[in-house]
Design an enzyme around this catalytic site. Structure first.
Site, PDB file in Angstrom:
ATOM      1  N   ASP A 167       0.860  -1.183   0.000  1.00 30.55           N
ATOM      2  CA  ASP A 167       0.000   0.000   0.000  1.00 30.55           C
ATOM      3  C   ASP A 167       0.899   1.237   0.000  1.00 30.55           C
ATOM      4  OD1 ASP A 167      -2.300   1.789   0.387  1.00 30.55           O
ATOM      5  OD2 ASP A 167      -3.362  -0.023   0.980  1.00 30.55           O
ATOM      6  N   HIS A 242      -2.793   3.218  -4.681  1.00 28.16           N
ATOM      7  CA  HIS A 242      -2.216   2.730  -3.421  1.00 28.16           C
ATOM      8  C   HIS A 242      -0.789   2.215  -3.609  1.00 28.16           C
ATOM      9  CE1 HIS A 242      -5.691   2.962  -0.639  1.00 28.16           C
ATOM     10  NE2 HIS A 242      -6.432   2.763  -1.711  1.00 28.16           N
ATOM     11  N   ASP A 305      -8.717  -0.762  -5.898  1.00 33.66           N
ATOM     12  CA  ASP A 305      -9.605   0.205  -5.238  1.00 33.66           C
ATOM     13  C   ASP A 305      -9.022   1.612  -5.258  1.00 33.66           C
ATOM     14  OD1 ASP A 305      -7.653  -0.940  -3.430  1.00 33.66           O
ATOM     15  OD2 ASP A 305      -8.517   0.371  -1.915  1.00 33.66           O
ATOM     16  N   GLU A 306      -9.924   2.568  -5.107  1.00 36.69           N
ATOM     17  CA  GLU A 306      -9.581   3.963  -4.859  1.00 36.69           C
ATOM     18  C   GLU A 306      -8.421   4.453  -5.738  1.00 36.69           C
ATOM     19  OE1 GLU A 306     -10.880   4.346  -0.230  1.00 36.69           O
ATOM     20  OE2 GLU A 306      -8.890   3.516  -0.586  1.00 36.69           O
ATOM     21  N   TRP A 372     -17.028  -4.150  -1.557  1.00 33.56           N
ATOM     22  CA  TRP A 372     -16.777  -3.516  -0.244  1.00 33.56           C
ATOM     23  C   TRP A 372     -17.607  -2.263  -0.017  1.00 33.56           C
ATOM     24  CZ3 TRP A 372     -14.157   1.229   0.882  1.00 33.56           C
ATOM     25  CH2 TRP A 372     -13.600   1.889  -0.225  1.00 33.56           C
ATOM     26  N   PHE A 398     -13.936  -4.813  10.209  1.00 38.01           N
ATOM     27  CA  PHE A 398     -13.648  -4.957  11.638  1.00 38.01           C
ATOM     28  C   PHE A 398     -12.618  -3.928  12.110  1.00 38.01           C
ATOM     29  CE2 PHE A 398     -15.055  -9.745  11.931  1.00 38.01           C
ATOM     30  CZ  PHE A 398     -16.327  -9.364  11.531  1.00 38.01           C
ATOM     31  N   ASP A 399     -12.319  -2.945  11.233  1.00 35.63           N
ATOM     32  CA  ASP A 399     -11.541  -1.798  11.733  1.00 35.63           C
ATOM     33  C   ASP A 399     -12.494  -0.743  12.314  1.00 35.63           C
ATOM     34  OD1 ASP A 399     -12.506  -1.270   9.116  1.00 35.63           O
ATOM     35  OD2 ASP A 399     -10.805   0.033   8.605  1.00 35.63           O
ATOM     36  N   TRP A 447      -8.234  -3.715   8.355  1.00 38.04           N
ATOM     37  CA  TRP A 447      -7.338  -2.637   7.898  1.00 38.04           C
ATOM     38  C   TRP A 447      -6.646  -2.085   9.139  1.00 38.04           C
ATOM     39  CZ3 TRP A 447      -6.783  -2.628   2.876  1.00 38.04           C
ATOM     40  CH2 TRP A 447      -7.849  -3.000   2.056  1.00 38.04           C
ATOM     41  N   THR A 448      -5.321  -1.898   9.036  1.00 38.16           N
ATOM     42  CA  THR A 448      -4.579  -1.665  10.282  1.00 38.16           C
ATOM     43  C   THR A 448      -4.058  -0.237  10.488  1.00 38.16           C
ATOM     44  OG1 THR A 448      -2.584  -2.507   9.206  1.00 38.16           O
ATOM     45  CG2 THR A 448      -3.890  -4.088  10.490  1.00 38.16           C
TER      46      THR A 448
HETATM   47  C1  TNX Z   1     -10.912   1.761   2.275  1.00 37.96           C
HETATM   48  S1  TNX Z   1     -11.606  -0.961   1.426  1.00 37.96           S
HETATM   49  C2  TNX Z   1      -9.830   1.118   1.716  1.00 37.96           C
HETATM   50  C3  TNX Z   1      -8.610   0.895   2.525  1.00 37.96           C
HETATM   51  C4  TNX Z   1      -8.731   1.503   3.890  1.00 37.96           C
HETATM   52  C5  TNX Z   1     -10.102   1.253   4.446  1.00 37.96           C
HETATM   53  C6  TNX Z   1     -10.298   1.741   5.838  1.00 37.96           C
HETATM   54  C7  TNX Z   1     -10.642  -0.618   0.366  1.00 37.96           C
HETATM   55  C8  TNX Z   1     -10.686  -1.526  -0.731  1.00 37.96           C
HETATM   56  N1  TNX Z   1      -9.880   0.483   0.496  1.00 37.96           N
HETATM   57  O1  TNX Z   1      -7.488   1.380   1.831  1.00 37.96           O
HETATM   58  O2  TNX Z   1      -7.751   0.948   4.701  1.00 37.96           O
HETATM   59  O3  TNX Z   1     -11.068   1.869   3.608  1.00 37.96           O
HETATM   60  O4  TNX Z   1     -11.537   1.319   6.380  1.00 37.96           O
END
Ligand code: TNX
Length: 506
Positions: A167, A242, A305-306, A372, A398-399, A447-448
């Protein structure tokens, strides 16, 4: 036995009768040769529970504890088992060693002192992907902890450990072709303290470097250890977003070049791999080839993602790619990127899985989706014939806080109490019978960002993961949450015995 033993996950069908089987000191485990590793596992586990180590024999004579692999049971699923306990004999029958292993897990939960209550159990899971995602990128987690987590997963019949290995804030995997990558990209100079401050007010950092990465031999050992517990480790290598930690080693993989640091704070990153630069694909395919050698998993997670599109919008190489490939926009460019990687993985006999953003701009035909941002992505994917793992924030993150934020350790936000985790139904009602088969299963997300230590991960994971395990096994009963809680309070002693720092029940 006065009360029914507390089994988690609850088996599909169990009948208890009077009488008990006693684990005598001279007990012998007789097993099919295909289940000899499982028999040794059982012998070790019984030794630690009862102080006596049974002998294991591989012969067909009838002994008091029998592990049978009966491959003629064609109609049985890979993970099904039957367990029968009479006063004279314990018998586990399954079509595979995995089924035997799950029978053993149930058996171990039945042992009380040196007695096992007489019973007949027939069991099979509803969902075949029963997982846990651990983010080792935001905070590095030691191998010993992952090993412990694998053991705790096995207790719950969970079978997928998804490791989020890369990441913005850290790269955690040794890659021989790029010897500088992990040493540089695994270390950030410091970490954000607390949440982002209000707009305009300064951010605080802890001033302490954080790092760590897994050597190849450590990964091989982990994969083998997980396999011995019938758990597949699914690696995730994030792209196209990421990836800032990689850019700290290889700035030329970005659209603009320049200098990058391994990111010190969470969220909001703009930098991505340049989709117009062929070197990026050479790099990623080299990384993936080494990853595939380490992880036999059929599924390989590529993140997805993102992925912010700003850089691509102003990058001449990315714009040229859009033009050359006849793409409509940056969303289609993302989709082109994922398709290219999907082709690569399927040429190696593997299957791509990614977060639901990979749906945007079109999904490659073989891809599997982790839904998600709610269930809509998963539903759309299932309807268009794609496999899906349900991972919605609402029930599997679960975060999120599991109690009142005033009395809980700092978390990322949200609210996901145990009851909600238990109430989850991974198969949406809106799907047809045919489409439902596309839902492979579900998994918990750890997620930590706000879990700096293994103890903290355990606190966030348990007991919510106990609930998720029963949901995924398919025997949860939301209408009988109290019944689950009663079983759980006894089950927590098992976690205590394993040294798990679970969150106590309220
Ligand atoms: C979204 S879930 C993210 C993660 C973050 C998380 C925190 C996802 C695919 N991407 O990068 O850690 O939210 O809840």
């Amino acid at each position: 036995m006065s009360s029914t033993p507390a089994l988690i996950p609850q088996p599909r069908q169990a009948t208890f009768t009077d009488g008990e089987f006693s684990l005598n000191p001279d007990i012998v485990i007789a097993c099919a040769s295909k289940a000899s590793a499982e028999a040794e596992y059982l012998a070790d586990a019984l030794a630690s529970q009862t102080g006596r180590h049974p002998t294991v024999v591989q012969e067909d004579v009838s002994h008091s504890l029998l592990l049978v692999v009966d491959e003629t049971q064609g109609s049985w699923g890979q993970e099904d088992y039957r367990l029968s306990v009479t006063e004279n004999q314990v018998r586990i029958v399954a079509a595979t060693s995995t089924g035997v292993f799950y029978g053993i897990q149930t058996l171990l939960q039945l042992v009380c002192g040196s007695m096992i209550p007489c019973c007949a159990i027939e069991d099979s899971p509803k969902l075949r992907w029963r997982g846990l995602m651990l983010d080792v990128a935001r905070h590095f987690m030691p191998v010993a902890f992952i090993t412990k987590l694998i053991d705790v997963m096995a207790l719950h019949k969970l079978n997928r450990l998804h490791l989020h290995l890369t990441d913005d804030q850290g790269w955690r995997l040794e890659i021989e072709a790029f010897p500088d990558l992990a040493p540089i990209s695994s270390v950030r100079s410091e970490t954000l303290v607390g949440h982002h401050q209000q707009e305009g007010s300064p951010r605080r950092f802890d001033g302490k470097p954080h790092g760590g990465y897994y050597r190849k031999q450590e990964i091989r050992d982990l994969v083998a250890y997980a396999a011995s517990r019938h758990i597949t480790i699914v690696p995730e290598i994030e792209m196209p977003g990421h990836c800032q930690a990689v850019l700290a080693s290889f700035p030329a993989m970005s659209c603009k070049g320049g200098r990058f640091e391994v990111r010190r704070q969470w969220g909001g990153d703009k930098d991505v791999y340049c989709a117009g630069n062929d070197d990026v694909f050479t790099f990623l395919e080299t990384v993936l080839d080494e990853t595939l050698q380490l992880f036999p998993s059929e599924f390989i997670h590529i993140g997805g993602d993102e992925c912010p599109k700003d850089r691509w919008k102003t990058c001449p190489k990315c714009q040229k790619r859009i033009k050359d490939e006849g793409l409509a926009d940056e969303y289609e460019l993302q989709s082109w990127f994922i398709r290219r990687i999907e082709r690569f993985l399927s040429s190696r006999g593997r299957r791509l899985v990614g977060w639901d953003e990979i749906l945007e701009g079109g999904l490659p035909s073989g891809a599997t989706v982790m839904s998600w941002r709610g269930e809509a992505g998963g539903i759309a994917a299932a309807k268009s014939g794609h496999d899906v793992v349900m991972t919605p924030v609402s029930h599997t993150y679960f975060d999120y806080y599991q109690g009142d934020p005033k009395t809980e350790p700092l978390a990322i936000g949200g609210f996901l109490p145990l009851r909600k985790a238990y109430e989850y139904q991974p198969i949406p009602d809106v799907l047809t019978q045919e489409e439902r088969r596309r839902i492979l299963g579900t998994q918990a997300q750890l997620w930590t960002e706000y879990m700096p230590s293994p103890e903290h991960v355990e606190y966030m994971a348990f007991p919510r993961a106990c609930a998720l395990a029963e949901v995924a096994w398919g025997t949860s009963d939301a209408a009988n949450y109290d019944g689950f809680l009663t079983r759980l309070s006894a089950h927590l002693n098992r976690l205590k015995a394993l040294g798990v720092n679970y969150r106590p029940l309220a």
